[in-house]
Design an enzyme around this catalytic site. Structure first.
Site, PDB file in Angstrom:
ATOM      1  N   HIS A 148       0.835  -1.211   0.000  1.00  0.00           N
ATOM      2  CA  HIS A 148       0.000   0.000   0.000  1.00  0.00           C
ATOM      3  C   HIS A 148       0.864   1.253   0.000  1.00  0.00           C
ATOM      4  CE1 HIS A 148      -3.955  -1.869   1.735  1.00  0.00           C
ATOM      5  NE2 HIS A 148      -3.456  -2.550   0.724  1.00  0.00           N
TER       6      HIS A 148
ATOM      7  N   TYR B 140      -8.774   4.653   8.478  1.00  0.00           N
ATOM      8  CA  TYR B 140      -8.906   4.950   9.906  1.00  0.00           C
ATOM      9  C   TYR B 140     -10.022   5.977  10.036  1.00  0.00           C
ATOM     10  CZ  TYR B 140      -4.393   2.758  11.006  1.00  0.00           C
ATOM     11  OH  TYR B 140      -3.364   1.870  11.184  1.00  0.00           O
TER      12      TYR B 140
ATOM     13  N   PRO C  20      -2.993  -0.485  19.611  1.00  0.00           N
ATOM     14  CA  PRO C  20      -2.800  -0.908  18.217  1.00  0.00           C
ATOM     15  C   PRO C  20      -3.027   0.170  17.157  1.00  0.00           C
ATOM     16  CG  PRO C  20      -4.847  -1.798  19.109  1.00  0.00           C
ATOM     17  CD  PRO C  20      -4.146  -1.149  20.239  1.00  0.00           C
TER      18      PRO C  20
ATOM     19  N   LYS D 243       1.924  -0.636  15.389  1.00  0.00           N
ATOM     20  CA  LYS D 243       3.357  -0.747  15.702  1.00  0.00           C
ATOM     21  C   LYS D 243       3.755  -1.996  16.480  1.00  0.00           C
ATOM     22  CE  LYS D 243       4.801   2.790  13.603  1.00  0.00           C
ATOM     23  NZ  LYS D 243       5.077   2.404  12.223  1.00  0.00           N
TER      24      LYS D 243
ATOM     25  N   TYR E 132       4.526   6.169  10.296  1.00  0.00           N
ATOM     26  CA  TYR E 132       3.665   5.024  10.020  1.00  0.00           C
ATOM     27  C   TYR E 132       4.381   3.989   9.141  1.00  0.00           C
ATOM     28  CZ  TYR E 132      -0.697   2.553   9.055  1.00  0.00           C
ATOM     29  OH  TYR E 132      -1.682   1.598   8.978  1.00  0.00           O
TER      30      TYR E 132
HETATM   31  P1  FAD Z   1       3.612 -12.645  20.995  1.00  0.00           P
HETATM   32  O1  FAD Z   1       3.125 -12.656  19.614  1.00  0.00           O
HETATM   33  O2  FAD Z   1       2.621 -12.418  22.093  1.00  0.00           O
HETATM   34  O3  FAD Z   1       4.326 -14.034  21.241  1.00  0.00           O
HETATM   35  C1  FAD Z   1       4.661 -14.495  22.521  1.00  0.00           C
HETATM   36  C2  FAD Z   1       4.645 -16.007  22.513  1.00  0.00           C
HETATM   37  O4  FAD Z   1       5.076 -16.483  23.778  1.00  0.00           O
HETATM   38  C3  FAD Z   1       3.234 -16.559  22.306  1.00  0.00           C
HETATM   39  O5  FAD Z   1       3.242 -17.523  21.284  1.00  0.00           O
HETATM   40  C4  FAD Z   1       2.872 -17.157  23.650  1.00  0.00           C
HETATM   41  O6  FAD Z   1       2.001 -18.265  23.538  1.00  0.00           O
HETATM   42  C5  FAD Z   1       4.236 -17.540  24.191  1.00  0.00           C
HETATM   43  N1  FAD Z   1       4.325 -17.635  25.656  1.00  0.00           N
HETATM   44  C6  FAD Z   1       3.722 -16.840  26.590  1.00  0.00           C
HETATM   45  N2  FAD Z   1       4.039 -17.232  27.813  1.00  0.00           N
HETATM   46  C7  FAD Z   1       4.872 -18.299  27.674  1.00  0.00           C
HETATM   47  C8  FAD Z   1       5.529 -19.151  28.603  1.00  0.00           C
HETATM   48  N3  FAD Z   1       5.409 -18.989  29.919  1.00  0.00           N
HETATM   49  N4  FAD Z   1       6.291 -20.154  28.106  1.00  0.00           N
HETATM   50  C9  FAD Z   1       6.431 -20.325  26.765  1.00  0.00           C
HETATM   51  N5  FAD Z   1       5.830 -19.550  25.848  1.00  0.00           N
HETATM   52  C10 FAD Z   1       5.060 -18.553  26.305  1.00  0.00           C
HETATM   53  N6  FAD Z   1      -0.706  -5.164  17.043  1.00  0.00           N
HETATM   54  C11 FAD Z   1      -0.999  -4.420  15.994  1.00  0.00           C
HETATM   55  O7  FAD Z   1      -0.132  -3.704  15.511  1.00  0.00           O
HETATM   56  N7  FAD Z   1      -2.268  -4.465  15.444  1.00  0.00           N
HETATM   57  C12 FAD Z   1      -3.247  -5.286  15.955  1.00  0.00           C
HETATM   58  O8  FAD Z   1      -4.357  -5.327  15.452  1.00  0.00           O
HETATM   59  C13 FAD Z   1      -2.966  -6.068  17.066  1.00  0.00           C
HETATM   60  N8  FAD Z   1      -3.900  -6.887  17.614  1.00  0.00           N
HETATM   61  C14 FAD Z   1      -3.576  -7.616  18.738  1.00  0.00           C
HETATM   62  C15 FAD Z   1      -4.535  -8.430  19.345  1.00  0.00           C
HETATM   63  C16 FAD Z   1      -4.236  -9.149  20.512  1.00  0.00           C
HETATM   64  C17 FAD Z   1      -5.298 -10.028  21.171  1.00  0.00           C
HETATM   65  C18 FAD Z   1      -2.937  -9.041  21.081  1.00  0.00           C
HETATM   66  C19 FAD Z   1      -2.600  -9.786  22.372  1.00  0.00           C
HETATM   67  C20 FAD Z   1      -1.976  -8.244  20.453  1.00  0.00           C
HETATM   68  C21 FAD Z   1      -2.286  -7.526  19.289  1.00  0.00           C
HETATM   69  N9  FAD Z   1      -1.335  -6.718  18.632  1.00  0.00           N
HETATM   70  C22 FAD Z   1      -1.646  -5.980  17.579  1.00  0.00           C
HETATM   71  C23 FAD Z   1       0.031  -6.651  19.069  1.00  0.00           C
HETATM   72  C24 FAD Z   1       0.924  -7.581  18.253  1.00  0.00           C
HETATM   73  O9  FAD Z   1       0.197  -8.698  17.847  1.00  0.00           O
HETATM   74  C25 FAD Z   1       2.084  -7.923  19.162  1.00  0.00           C
HETATM   75  O10 FAD Z   1       2.807  -6.710  19.372  1.00  0.00           O
HETATM   76  C26 FAD Z   1       3.000  -9.015  18.628  1.00  0.00           C
HETATM   77  O11 FAD Z   1       2.338 -10.252  18.683  1.00  0.00           O
HETATM   78  C27 FAD Z   1       4.287  -9.083  19.449  1.00  0.00           C
HETATM   79  O12 FAD Z   1       5.022 -10.211  19.099  1.00  0.00           O
HETATM   80  P2  FAD Z   1       5.849 -10.995  20.190  1.00  0.00           P
HETATM   81  O13 FAD Z   1       6.532 -12.086  19.455  1.00  0.00           O
HETATM   82  O14 FAD Z   1       6.648 -10.051  21.007  1.00  0.00           O
HETATM   83  O15 FAD Z   1       4.766 -11.585  21.211  1.00  0.00           O
HETATM   84  C1  DHB Z   2      -4.357  -3.614  11.294  1.00  0.00           C
HETATM   85  C2  DHB Z   2      -4.156  -3.527  12.643  1.00  0.00           C
HETATM   86  C3  DHB Z   2      -3.818  -2.308  13.194  1.00  0.00           C
HETATM   87  O1  DHB Z   2      -3.605  -2.194  14.512  1.00  0.00           O
HETATM   88  C4  DHB Z   2      -3.712  -1.175  12.401  1.00  0.00           C
HETATM   89  O2  DHB Z   2      -3.405   0.004  12.974  1.00  0.00           O
HETATM   90  C5  DHB Z   2      -3.910  -1.281  11.042  1.00  0.00           C
HETATM   91  C6  DHB Z   2      -4.237  -2.519  10.490  1.00  0.00           C
HETATM   92  C7  DHB Z   2      -4.710  -4.943  10.717  1.00  0.00           C
HETATM   93  O3  DHB Z   2      -4.879  -5.885  11.478  1.00  0.00           O
HETATM   94  O4  DHB Z   2      -4.837  -5.052   9.499  1.00  0.00           O
END
Ligand code: FAD
Ligand code: DHB
Length: 393
Positions: A75, A204, A296, A300, A387
């Protein structure tokens, strides 16, 4: 108890843990990834979708970008909708030609899991890490309960990539750690729907009824979010109410209709900002959501997690190649500078797009900020650059 020896124990198979494992494996550095959940669960978990320009390049450099480049949607702009009107921000024009890639987080996870499984490097699913120890000794350990019983992984370093509910950040001693937190008075209701996106670019929207975001995953699947009360639960939002509310909040004079379709996935996410300082204690390095959470609105979360991994990988690589520990010593400070910038941007986006019922002053300020972002080149340039590629400013 089964005992394993490795160079880096990685806790969590989210995007951060898996990408770190992939980058280190390519350098011949041994890692063991421990994940609490099953492979099916992590591959199905629907979350973020927007990948920054530099982060898409990082995924590609790690050898994990083939499907993202083929199937991801590139995009060059994004739309803001308010006062029943559309305002396009030409991201690429304002950000030196850079673009974003729309590609689901769970697709990134699937690609990285497939590479790791193919390589034969250890990836232990259904293994719940319960404690971390000896973090300031000659070698550290991670204890987990796996499907076949308890496991202890001895290692030079622990990468805590287990998110905000994980075990790693709790291993930072309370006299060392500082935790900064803000909770916002809204949540996001997110749906994935089998419906062709109504527009080509993300929208948005700020409506007096609340926030709305129109995103997508493919030419046939839409991803939509509604700002809702933090007290709302999914049973208060039947399909009909969700679609009606999306339609009301997105309506403009030119394009009043939204394309509806079967809802494939739904969830409610609370909106919080959290920063944990420092991101290192002895042999433990936190990365991603384990160290920081952003609301969210700026898209980021995953980008920030993978940006930490880029820094941590370079630092660990230098250590294992015998090039010294200066990068490891600088890890926390290097990451935190970017983390606070992402917190600021996510806070700015959140507090521009989420009206607060009954607070006329707040709503007036929000609209003024939004009009400035949409209508002045200076403000839209800063927004676009943050962004598309936070590192570019
Ligand atoms: P995570 O993806 O959370 O990965 C952590 C991993 O560690 C998981 O697989 C978990 O199962 C595992 N874990 C946890 N505890 C333990 C343990 N004790 N032992 C072993 N493994 C463990 N960001 C956006 O930008 N847009 C969004 O729309 C958005 N939606 C989201 C919706 C939800 C419900 C959540 C929770 C987050 C969302 N985020 C969003 C944020 C984004 O998804 C996260 O910033 C991203 O997943 C971070 O990646 P990570 O690898 O640090 O953590
Ligand atoms: C999406 C999630 C976000 O948090 C955002 O700011 C834009 C797009 C998505 O899931 O596509």
């Amino acid at each position: 108890m089964e005992e394993i020896r490795t160079q880096v124990a990685i806790v969590g198979a989210g995007p951060a843990g898996l990408l770190l494992g992939q980058l280190l494996s390519r350098e011949g550095i041994d890692t063991v990834v421990l994940e609490q959940r099953s492979r099916e669960y992590v591959e199905r978990r629907v979350r973020a979708g927007v990948i920054e320009f530099g982060i898409a390049n990082l995924i590609e450099e790690a050898g994990a970008g083939e499907r993202m480049r083929r199937e991801g949607l590139v995009h060059h702009g994004v739309e803001f909708r308010f006062d029943r009107q559309s305002h396009r921000i030409p991201l690429s024009e304002l950000a030196d030609g850079r673009s974003i890639t729309v590609y689901g987080q769970q697709e990134v996870v699937k690609d990285l899991v497939a590479l790791r499984v193919k390589s034969g490097a250890p990836l232990l699913f259904d293994s719940d890490v319960t404690s971390l120890g000896d973090l300031t000794d000659n070698r550290a350990f991670v204890d987990a309960t796996g499907p076949a019983g308890p496991v202890r992984v001895w290692c030079d370093f622990v990468a805590g990539c287990d998110g905000s509910f994980g075990a790693s950040h709790r291993a930072l001693p309370s006299d060392v750690v500082r935790r900064h937190e803000r909770t916002y008075p809204f949540s996001w209701l997110g749906i994935l729907a089998e419906a062709p996106p109504a527009t080509e670019e993300l929208i948005y929207g700020r409506h007096e009824r609340g926030f709305v975001l129109y995103s997508m995953r493919s030419p046939t699947v839409s991803r939509l979010y509604l700002g809702v009360s933090p007290h709302d639960s999914l049973d208060q939002w039947p399909d009909e109410r969700i679609w009606e509310e999306i339609g009301l909040r997105l309506a403009t004079d030119e394009q009043p209709e939204v394309v509806r379709g079967p809802i494939l996935d739904r969830g409610i996410t609370a909106m919080r900002s959290i920063v944990i300082e420092p991101m290192r204690h002895g042999r433990l390095f936190l990365a991603g959501d384990a160290a920081h959470i952003v609301p969210p609105t700026g898209a980021k979360g995953m980008n920030l997690a993978l940006a930490d991994v880029r820094v941590l990988f370079a630092a660990m690589r230098a250590h294992f190649l015998g090039e010294g520990d200066a990068l490891l010593d600088a890890y926390s400070a290097t990451c935190l500078e970017r983390v606070w910038r992402a917190e600021e941007f996510s806070n700015y986006m959140t507090q521009m797009l989420h009206p607060v019922v009954g607070d006329g002053f707040e709503n007036g300020v929000q609209l003024a900020r939004l009009r400035q972002a949409a209508r002045t080149r200076e403000a839209s340039t800063v927004l676009a650059r943050n962004y598309v590629d936070l590192n570019s400013l």
